[in-house]
Design a protein around this motif. Structure first.
Motif, PDB file in Angstrom:
ATOM      1  N   THR A  87       0.864  -1.174   0.000  1.00  0.00           N
ATOM      2  CA  THR A  87       0.000   0.000   0.000  1.00  0.00           C
ATOM      3  C   THR A  87       0.898   1.220   0.000  1.00  0.00           C
ATOM      4  N   LYS A  91      -3.268   3.114  -0.189  1.00  0.00           N
ATOM      5  CA  LYS A  91      -3.881   2.636  -1.431  1.00  0.00           C
ATOM      6  C   LYS A  91      -3.037   1.507  -2.020  1.00  0.00           C
ATOM      7  N   LEU A 132      -1.673   4.417 -10.089  1.00  0.00           N
ATOM      8  CA  LEU A 132      -2.018   4.928  -8.769  1.00  0.00           C
ATOM      9  C   LEU A 132      -1.533   6.362  -8.637  1.00  0.00           C
ATOM     10  N   VAL A 134      -1.349   9.339  -5.392  1.00  0.00           N
ATOM     11  CA  VAL A 134      -1.591   9.703  -3.995  1.00  0.00           C
ATOM     12  C   VAL A 134      -1.136  11.141  -3.793  1.00  0.00           C
TER      13      VAL A 134
END
Length: 172
Positions: A87, A91, A132, A134
């Motif tokens: 993660t 996430k 992804l 973040v």
């Protein structure tokens, strides 16, 4: 006359070979290559990047514009590889190798993991290849960091520092 032409051709060929080999030696670049690897809870995390220097320039908000995708280093795209699913800031990121791009901001940075990991800079970056994203907050450093530096702590904190800015994201 033929031997002079042959000798000239040989000299030019050798010059070309030496020139190509010199370009392959990445340690001679103004932004030399670096790689960091850390075991984080049984997962190997590796980041490969190049280290540009400040050289008196204004970095974030100057050389690297706020709100614009940055290759997170210099030269070839920076990449990150994780040996297991992890993660990042809570996430999920599956095991694999990814381009590590960022979007610097004065108050917030976006950390991007992208399918395209083997390009030059951010020129081939495509948002649709993002795996992804973040968001993290930058902090100011007391000391000026001359060369861009990435570090991975054993607890999974990945820190990036340059000029008087530091950004950290958590890998677990």
């Amino acid at each position: 006359m033929k031997s002079l032409k042959a000798l000239s051709f040989l000299a030019m060929s050798l010059l070309l070979v030496f020139s190509v080999n010199a370009q392959k030696d990445k340690s001679k670049r103004k932004s030399p290559p670096a790689q960091v690897t850390q075991d984080v809870g049984g997962t190997t995390v590796t980041i490969d990047y190049s280290r540009p220097s400040k050289r008196g320039r204004d970095i974030f908000g100057g050389l690297e514009e706020y709100g614009k995708v940055w290759r997170t280093g210099a030269n070839e795209s920076t990449w990150i590889e994780v040996s297991n699913d992890v993660t990042v800031e809570g996430k999920t990121l599956t095991a694999g190798k990814y381009g590590l791009f960022t979007i610097p901001g004065k108050d917030e940075w976006t950390i991007i993991f992208n399918k395209k990991w083997d390009g030059w800079g951010a020129y081939e970056y495509k948002e649709e290849d993002d795996v992804l994203r973040v968001k993290v907050e930058p902090t100011s450093t007391d000391d000026e960091v001359e060369m861009f530096t990435i570090d991975i702590a054993k607890n999974g904190d990945v820190s990036m520092a340059w000029d008087q800015t530091s950004v950290t994201f958590k890998v677990k």
